[in-house]
Scaffold this motif. Structure first.
Motif, PDB file in Angstrom:
ATOM      1  N   VAL A 145       2.439   4.534  -6.472  1.00 24.37           N
ATOM      2  CA  VAL A 145       2.561   3.197  -7.048  1.00 24.37           C
ATOM      3  C   VAL A 145       2.235   3.229  -8.540  1.00 24.37           C
ATOM      4  O   VAL A 145       2.955   2.654  -9.365  1.00 24.37           O
ATOM      5  CB  VAL A 145       1.645   2.205  -6.315  1.00 24.37           C
ATOM      6  CG1 VAL A 145       1.477   0.915  -7.104  1.00 24.37           C
ATOM      7  CG2 VAL A 145       2.193   1.897  -4.928  1.00 24.37           C
ATOM      8  N   LEU A 198      10.717   0.597  -3.276  1.00 27.64           N
ATOM      9  CA  LEU A 198      10.185   0.786  -4.631  1.00 27.64           C
ATOM     10  C   LEU A 198      10.983  -0.020  -5.655  1.00 27.64           C
ATOM     11  O   LEU A 198      10.410  -0.571  -6.606  1.00 27.64           O
ATOM     12  CB  LEU A 198      10.196   2.272  -4.992  1.00 27.64           C
ATOM     13  CG  LEU A 198       9.209   3.155  -4.205  1.00 27.64           C
ATOM     14  CD1 LEU A 198       9.432   4.628  -4.539  1.00 27.64           C
ATOM     15  CD2 LEU A 198       7.763   2.753  -4.467  1.00 27.64           C
ATOM     16  N   ARG A 229       9.767  -3.528  -5.464  1.00 41.01           N
ATOM     17  CA  ARG A 229       8.430  -3.697  -6.022  1.00 41.01           C
ATOM     18  C   ARG A 229       8.403  -3.468  -7.524  1.00 41.01           C
ATOM     19  O   ARG A 229       7.649  -4.123  -8.249  1.00 41.01           O
ATOM     20  CB  ARG A 229       7.465  -2.733  -5.331  1.00 41.01           C
ATOM     21  CG  ARG A 229       6.008  -2.927  -5.709  1.00 41.01           C
ATOM     22  CD  ARG A 229       5.111  -2.170  -4.761  1.00 41.01           C
ATOM     23  NE  ARG A 229       3.706  -2.388  -5.075  1.00 41.01           N
ATOM     24  CZ  ARG A 229       2.693  -1.891  -4.368  1.00 41.01           C
ATOM     25  NH1 ARG A 229       2.948  -1.171  -3.278  1.00 41.01           N
ATOM     26  NH2 ARG A 229       1.442  -2.121  -4.719  1.00 41.01           N
ATOM     27  N   HIS A 270       4.736   3.003   2.539  1.00 41.15           N
ATOM     28  CA  HIS A 270       5.464   2.105   1.640  1.00 41.15           C
ATOM     29  C   HIS A 270       6.728   1.522   2.270  1.00 41.15           C
ATOM     30  O   HIS A 270       7.304   0.581   1.717  1.00 41.15           O
ATOM     31  CB  HIS A 270       5.802   2.816   0.331  1.00 41.15           C
ATOM     32  CG  HIS A 270       4.615   3.041  -0.550  1.00 41.15           C
ATOM     33  ND1 HIS A 270       3.648   2.078  -0.760  1.00 41.15           N
ATOM     34  CD2 HIS A 270       4.228   4.121  -1.293  1.00 41.15           C
ATOM     35  CE1 HIS A 270       2.723   2.553  -1.574  1.00 41.15           C
ATOM     36  NE2 HIS A 270       3.049   3.785  -1.906  1.00 41.15           N
TER      37      HIS A 270
END
Length: 291
Positions: free
Chosen positions: A131, A161, A164, A236
């Motif tokens: 992250v 990802l 995010r 994730h």
């Protein structure tokens, strides 16, 4: 050809794009990065495994610095499991000790480091490191390749990802098969990485397989920094539940994982953890020396 010997799920798949917009690939000459020796930073001695006395911010700084200076290396995210695997496997211990960076993935390794005088040492959890690096990459334009996971997981991780971190540049994914790669498969992977030339090559296998894969291929694949993050692919993408912060801080995340995957993990935790405690007691009392 070098290959991974990890048990994987049946079948393999590879996808690649330039950026997340799906642009056509343009082959460009790849430049050779300088192979990196371990960073000259303080390291705690955990049963002979040299774990960098670091926190997540400084770990990301060092990883980012390697990419920015066009250096090459691999990063091991190591907890009790990795340390205990190294006790009966000198080759694996050497892989951990000659990494660009070996970070403390579990609280017990942090506690040992603090007892050795490294007061600023903090846990660097693999999913959190991913992250942190991805967040920094959005503005700086670093590129990423995802290798590992069960069928479809690497693609799911890519989209997770992107959701995010809009703008993060994931140039490709690869799901290895449930067996060693054939020469043809490794050749295809190698050619693809030569085309894409990613800054970061994320490996989501398991310990010690991912570390062996990185050490064997860090000089053969045209990428800069390889990072083994294990369960980060599943966490994730929601395949595994992450533990609450208080569980992580207390050193009980292994219980949280064991409840979710008892068949696969019971031996890792219920056998390795007591052995680790016993050996660490011998080390800290200087009854036995580990080098």
């Amino acid at each position: 050809m070098k290959s991974t010997n990890a048990p994987r799920t049946p079948g393999s798949s590879i996808t690649y794009t330039i950026g997340h917009q799906g642009h056509h690939i343009v082959r460009t000459p790849a430049t050779r990065s300088e192979t990196v020796t371990p960073l000259s930073m303080e390291r705690a001695n955990v049963l002979g495994v040299r774990i960098h006395a670091i926190d997540i911010g400084r770990a990301a700084d060092q990883i980012e610095g390697a990419v920015a200076s066009d250096r090459r290396g691999y990063v091991c995210v190591t907890g009790v499991h990795g340390v205990m695997e190294a006790q009966n496997d000198p080759e694996f211990k050497d892989i951990l000790n000659r990494s660009l960076l070996t970070v403390p993935d579990g609280m017990p390794t942090v506690w040992v480091g603090k007892l050795q005088g490294f007061g600023s040492m903090k846990r660097v959890f693999g999913p959190d490191l991913m992250v942190e690096v991805c967040a920094r990459s959005v503005q700086k334009g670093y590129t990423h390749f995802l290798y590992g996971g069960a069928p479809g997981v690497a693609k799911q991780l890519k989209y997770a990802l992107l959701s995010r971190f809009p703008g993060v540049n994931i140039v490709g994914t690869y799901t290895p098969p449930f067996r060693p790669l054939t020469e043809a498969e490794f050749g295809q992977l190698k050619d693809t990485i030569s085309i894409l030339n990613p800054d970061f090559f994320w490996v989501g296998l398991s310990t010690p397989t991912q570390e062996r894969f990185m050490a064997a291929n860090v000089d053969g694949l045209t990428t800069k920094v390889m990072i083994g993050v294990g369960a980060a692919f599943d966490i994730h993408t929601g395949r595994l539940r992450d533990a609450p912060d208080w569980v992580k801080i207390s050193g009980l995340q292994w219980v949280h994982r064991l409840v979710q995957e008892p068949t696969r993990l019971w031996k890792r935790y219920l056998v390795n953890n007591p052995r680790f405690i016993w050996r660490i007691a011998l080390q800290l009392t200087q009854t036995k020396h580990y080098s």
